[in-house]
Design a protein around this motif. Structure first.
Motif, PDB file in Angstrom:
ATOM      1  N   ASP A   1       0.834  -1.203   0.000  1.00 50.46           N
ATOM      2  CA  ASP A   1       0.000   0.000   0.000  1.00 50.46           C
ATOM      3  C   ASP A   1       0.871   1.256   0.000  1.00 50.46           C
ATOM      4  O   ASP A   1       0.563   2.233  -0.684  1.00 50.46           O
ATOM      5  CB  ASP A   1      -0.937   0.020   1.214  1.00 50.46           C
TER       6      ASP A   1
ATOM      7  N   LYS B   1       2.154   1.974  -3.424  1.00 47.21           N
ATOM      8  CA  LYS B   1       1.139   2.624  -4.252  1.00 47.21           C
ATOM      9  C   LYS B   1       1.011   4.105  -3.898  1.00 47.21           C
ATOM     10  O   LYS B   1       0.907   4.954  -4.785  1.00 47.21           O
ATOM     11  CB  LYS B   1      -0.211   1.929  -4.083  1.00 47.21           C
ATOM     12  N   GLN B   2       1.026   4.409  -2.606  1.00 51.12           N
ATOM     13  CA  GLN B   2       0.948   5.808  -2.185  1.00 51.12           C
ATOM     14  C   GLN B   2       2.165   6.585  -2.658  1.00 51.12           C
ATOM     15  O   GLN B   2       2.055   7.736  -3.082  1.00 51.12           O
ATOM     16  CB  GLN B   2       0.822   5.892  -0.668  1.00 51.12           C
TER      17      GLN B   2
ATOM     18  N   ASN C   1       3.917   5.919  -5.319  1.00 47.17           N
ATOM     19  CA  ASN C   1       3.752   6.117  -6.764  1.00 47.17           C
ATOM     20  C   ASN C   1       2.883   7.332  -7.040  1.00 47.17           C
ATOM     21  O   ASN C   1       3.204   8.168  -7.891  1.00 47.17           O
ATOM     22  CB  ASN C   1       3.122   4.875  -7.413  1.00 47.17           C
ATOM     23  N   GLN C   2       1.775   7.434  -6.322  1.00 47.23           N
ATOM     24  CA  GLN C   2       0.859   8.550  -6.507  1.00 47.23           C
ATOM     25  C   GLN C   2       1.518   9.871  -6.115  1.00 47.23           C
ATOM     26  O   GLN C   2       1.414  10.869  -6.826  1.00 47.23           O
ATOM     27  CB  GLN C   2      -0.415   8.334  -5.679  1.00 47.23           C
TER      28      GLN C   2
ATOM     29  N   SER D   1       8.598  -0.771 -11.700  1.00 44.90           N
ATOM     30  CA  SER D   1       7.621  -1.579 -12.433  1.00 44.90           C
ATOM     31  C   SER D   1       8.320  -2.671 -13.243  1.00 44.90           C
ATOM     32  O   SER D   1       7.882  -3.824 -13.253  1.00 44.90           O
ATOM     33  CB  SER D   1       6.794  -0.684 -13.361  1.00 44.90           C
TER      34      SER D   1
ATOM     35  N   GLU E   1      -0.021  -5.846  -8.965  1.00 43.94           N
ATOM     36  CA  GLU E   1      -0.702  -4.609  -8.575  1.00 43.94           C
ATOM     37  C   GLU E   1       0.224  -3.408  -8.689  1.00 43.94           C
ATOM     38  O   GLU E   1      -0.188  -2.332  -9.135  1.00 43.94           O
ATOM     39  CB  GLU E   1      -1.215  -4.700  -7.133  1.00 43.94           C
ATOM     40  N   VAL E   2       1.486  -3.590  -8.287  1.00 46.43           N
ATOM     41  CA  VAL E   2       2.456  -2.495  -8.393  1.00 46.43           C
ATOM     42  C   VAL E   2       2.665  -2.125  -9.859  1.00 46.43           C
ATOM     43  O   VAL E   2       2.669  -0.943 -10.222  1.00 46.43           O
ATOM     44  CB  VAL E   2       3.801  -2.864  -7.712  1.00 46.43           C
TER      45      VAL E   2
ATOM     46  N   ASP F   1      -0.355  -0.308 -11.084  1.00 48.41           N
ATOM     47  CA  ASP F   1      -0.435   1.016 -10.475  1.00 48.41           C
ATOM     48  C   ASP F   1       0.528   1.991 -11.147  1.00 48.41           C
ATOM     49  O   ASP F   1       0.176   3.143 -11.420  1.00 48.41           O
ATOM     50  CB  ASP F   1      -0.139   0.915  -8.973  1.00 48.41           C
TER      51      ASP F   1
ATOM     52  N   ASN G   1      -0.453   5.382 -13.147  1.00 50.98           N
ATOM     53  CA  ASN G   1       0.138   6.673 -12.790  1.00 50.98           C
ATOM     54  C   ASN G   1       0.918   7.270 -13.957  1.00 50.98           C
ATOM     55  O   ASN G   1       0.958   8.490 -14.116  1.00 50.98           O
ATOM     56  CB  ASN G   1       1.033   6.536 -11.558  1.00 50.98           C
TER      57      ASN G   1
END
Length: 186
Positions: free
Chosen positions: A85, A88-89, A91-92, A109, A159-160, A163, A167
Protein backbone atom coordinates in the motif's frame (compact mmCIF):
# COMPACT_ATOMS: atom_id res chain seq x y z
CA UNK A 1 14.29 26.24 28.00
CA UNK A 2 18.00 26.47 28.72
CA UNK A 3 20.45 25.10 26.19
CA UNK A 4 22.87 22.52 27.56
CA UNK A 5 26.56 23.42 27.30
CA UNK A 6 27.73 19.82 26.99
CA UNK A 7 28.02 18.86 23.28
CA UNK A 8 26.62 15.37 23.94
CA UNK A 9 23.63 16.81 25.77
CA UNK A 10 23.12 19.27 22.89
CA UNK A 11 23.19 16.38 20.44
CA UNK A 12 20.62 14.43 22.48
CA UNK A 13 18.37 17.48 22.66
CA UNK A 14 18.70 18.02 18.90
CA UNK A 15 17.85 14.36 18.25
CA UNK A 16 14.75 14.57 20.44
CA UNK A 17 13.57 17.75 18.68
CA UNK A 18 14.37 16.29 15.24
CA UNK A 19 12.55 13.06 16.07
CA UNK A 20 9.48 15.02 17.21
CA UNK A 21 9.59 17.12 14.02
CA UNK A 22 9.67 13.94 11.92
CA UNK A 23 6.70 12.53 13.83
CA UNK A 24 4.75 15.77 13.40
CA UNK A 25 5.57 15.85 9.67
CA UNK A 26 4.51 12.21 9.24
CA UNK A 27 1.21 12.75 11.06
CA UNK A 28 0.43 15.85 9.01
CA UNK A 29 1.25 13.99 5.76
CA UNK A 30 -1.00 11.09 6.74
CA UNK A 31 -3.81 13.50 7.65
CA UNK A 32 -3.31 15.42 4.41
CA UNK A 33 -3.53 12.27 2.28
CA UNK A 34 -6.32 10.79 4.41
CA UNK A 35 -4.86 7.27 4.61
CA UNK A 36 -7.45 4.55 5.18
CA UNK A 37 -6.37 2.70 8.33
CA UNK A 38 -9.74 0.95 8.59
CA UNK A 39 -8.86 -1.37 5.68
CA UNK A 40 -5.72 -2.63 7.44
CA UNK A 41 -7.41 -2.79 10.84
CA UNK A 42 -10.13 -5.01 9.38
CA UNK A 43 -7.54 -7.43 8.03
CA UNK A 44 -5.84 -7.58 11.43
CA UNK A 45 -9.16 -8.11 13.19
CA UNK A 46 -10.02 -11.05 10.95
CA UNK A 47 -6.65 -12.62 11.68
CA UNK A 48 -6.89 -12.19 15.47
CA UNK A 49 -10.45 -13.52 15.76
CA UNK A 50 -10.52 -17.32 15.96
CA UNK A 51 -12.97 -18.61 13.35
CA UNK A 52 -13.55 -21.79 11.51
CA UNK A 53 -12.02 -22.14 8.07
CA UNK A 54 -15.43 -21.86 6.40
CA UNK A 55 -16.28 -18.64 8.28
CA UNK A 56 -12.93 -17.09 7.35
CA UNK A 57 -13.30 -18.01 3.68
CA UNK A 58 -16.89 -16.76 3.60
CA UNK A 59 -15.88 -13.44 5.19
CA UNK A 60 -13.01 -13.03 2.76
CA UNK A 61 -15.19 -13.73 -0.26
CA UNK A 62 -17.91 -11.33 0.85
CA UNK A 63 -15.70 -8.44 1.94
CA UNK A 64 -13.17 -8.22 -0.88
CA UNK A 65 -15.32 -9.20 -3.87
CA UNK A 66 -12.40 -10.35 -5.98
CA UNK A 67 -10.03 -7.56 -4.98
CA UNK A 68 -7.73 -9.90 -3.06
CA UNK A 69 -7.09 -13.48 -4.12
CA UNK A 70 -8.50 -16.26 -1.98
CA UNK A 71 -5.17 -16.82 -0.33
CA UNK A 72 -4.58 -17.17 3.41
CA UNK A 73 -1.40 -15.10 3.06
CA UNK A 74 -3.49 -12.08 2.07
CA UNK A 75 -4.69 -11.96 5.68
CA UNK A 76 -1.60 -13.21 7.47
CA UNK A 77 0.94 -10.86 5.90
CA UNK A 78 -0.46 -7.57 7.19
CA UNK A 79 2.92 -5.84 7.20
CA UNK A 80 3.67 -6.84 3.61
CA UNK A 81 0.20 -5.67 2.59
CA UNK A 82 0.95 -2.34 4.27
CA UNK A 83 4.28 -2.07 2.42
CA UNK A 84 2.57 -2.67 -0.92
CA UNK A 85 0.00 0.00 0.00
CA UNK A 86 2.86 2.38 0.81
CA UNK A 87 4.41 1.64 -2.59
CA UNK A 88 1.14 2.62 -4.25
CA UNK A 89 0.95 5.81 -2.18
CA UNK A 90 4.55 6.58 -3.07
CA UNK A 91 3.75 6.12 -6.76
CA UNK A 92 0.86 8.55 -6.51
CA UNK A 93 2.92 11.08 -4.54
CA UNK A 94 5.68 10.87 -7.13
CA UNK A 95 3.24 11.72 -9.93
CA UNK A 96 1.80 14.62 -7.98
CA UNK A 97 4.90 16.21 -6.46
CA UNK A 98 7.94 14.85 -8.32
CA UNK A 99 6.92 14.09 -11.91
CA UNK A 100 10.50 14.58 -13.14
CA UNK A 101 11.57 11.59 -11.03
CA UNK A 102 8.90 9.17 -12.25
CA UNK A 103 11.53 7.21 -14.18
CA UNK A 104 12.40 5.54 -10.85
CA UNK A 105 8.85 4.19 -10.65
CA UNK A 106 9.12 2.86 -14.19
CA UNK A 107 12.27 1.03 -13.12
CA UNK A 108 10.37 -0.37 -10.11
CA UNK A 109 7.62 -1.58 -12.43
CA UNK A 110 10.16 -3.29 -14.70
CA UNK A 111 11.76 -4.98 -11.67
CA UNK A 112 8.37 -6.22 -10.44
CA UNK A 113 7.54 -7.56 -13.91
CA UNK A 114 10.92 -9.35 -13.96
CA UNK A 115 10.22 -10.92 -10.55
CA UNK A 116 6.79 -12.06 -11.73
CA UNK A 117 8.35 -13.72 -14.77
CA UNK A 118 11.02 -15.43 -12.66
CA UNK A 119 8.47 -16.65 -10.13
CA UNK A 120 6.23 -18.01 -12.88
CA UNK A 121 9.18 -19.73 -14.58
CA UNK A 122 10.22 -21.32 -11.28
CA UNK A 123 6.69 -22.51 -10.63
CA UNK A 124 6.46 -24.01 -14.13
CA UNK A 125 9.81 -25.77 -13.64
CA UNK A 126 8.72 -27.13 -10.27
CA UNK A 127 5.47 -28.36 -11.78
CA UNK A 128 7.35 -30.07 -14.64
CA UNK A 129 9.77 -31.74 -12.22
CA UNK A 130 7.00 -33.00 -9.96
CA UNK A 131 4.83 -34.37 -12.80
CA UNK A 132 4.58 -38.12 -12.55
CA UNK A 133 6.25 -38.18 -9.13
CA UNK A 134 4.28 -39.28 -6.10
CA UNK A 135 4.76 -36.68 -3.40
CA UNK A 136 4.64 -37.44 0.30
CA UNK A 137 2.09 -35.65 2.46
CA UNK A 138 4.81 -33.32 3.75
CA UNK A 139 6.02 -32.52 0.22
CA UNK A 140 2.43 -31.83 -0.87
CA UNK A 141 2.03 -29.42 2.06
CA UNK A 142 5.29 -27.67 1.13
CA UNK A 143 4.16 -27.41 -2.49
CA UNK A 144 0.82 -25.95 -1.41
CA UNK A 145 2.61 -23.42 0.79
CA UNK A 146 4.93 -22.46 -2.07
CA UNK A 147 1.98 -22.07 -4.45
CA UNK A 148 0.23 -19.77 -1.96
CA UNK A 149 3.36 -17.62 -1.56
CA UNK A 150 3.85 -17.57 -5.33
CA UNK A 151 0.26 -16.51 -5.97
CA UNK A 152 0.40 -13.82 -3.28
CA UNK A 153 3.65 -12.30 -4.55
CA UNK A 154 2.62 -12.42 -8.20
CA UNK A 155 -0.69 -10.76 -7.35
CA UNK A 156 0.91 -7.99 -5.23
CA UNK A 157 3.76 -7.36 -7.66
CA UNK A 158 1.24 -7.26 -10.49
CA UNK A 159 -0.70 -4.61 -8.58
CA UNK A 160 2.46 -2.49 -8.39
CA UNK A 161 3.03 -2.87 -12.16
CA UNK A 162 -0.59 -1.92 -12.89
CA UNK A 163 -0.43 1.02 -10.47
CA UNK A 164 2.72 2.40 -12.09
CA UNK A 165 1.12 2.06 -15.54
CA UNK A 166 -1.99 3.94 -14.36
CA UNK A 167 0.14 6.67 -12.79
CA UNK A 168 2.25 6.91 -15.94
CA UNK A 169 -0.91 7.52 -17.98
CA UNK A 170 -1.94 10.22 -15.49
CA UNK A 171 1.50 11.81 -15.77
CA UNK A 172 1.39 11.77 -19.58
CA UNK A 173 -2.07 13.35 -19.55
CA UNK A 174 -0.90 16.04 -17.10
CA UNK A 175 2.11 16.77 -19.29
CA UNK A 176 -0.12 17.13 -22.36
CA UNK A 177 -2.44 19.49 -20.49
CA UNK A 178 0.47 21.56 -19.16
CA UNK A 179 2.08 21.69 -22.62
CA UNK A 180 -1.23 22.83 -24.10
CA UNK A 181 -1.58 25.60 -21.50
CA UNK A 182 1.99 26.76 -22.01
CA UNK A 183 1.52 27.00 -25.79
CA UNK A 184 -1.69 29.08 -25.49
CA UNK A 185 -0.25 31.61 -23.01
CA UNK A 186 2.69 32.66 -25.16
Amino acid sequence: MMKPTNPMAQLEQWKANHRQNKINWFVSEMNERKIEPVKNAAALKIEDTPKTQQETQGATKGKHKGKLPLNPLALKLAQFNRQFDLIKQSNQLCVEKYPDCFHHKLKLSAECADLIERLNNGRALLKALSTGVTLTQEQTALLKSFNQAHSYLVFKLGEVVDDVKANQITLIEQTKINDGKGGNDE
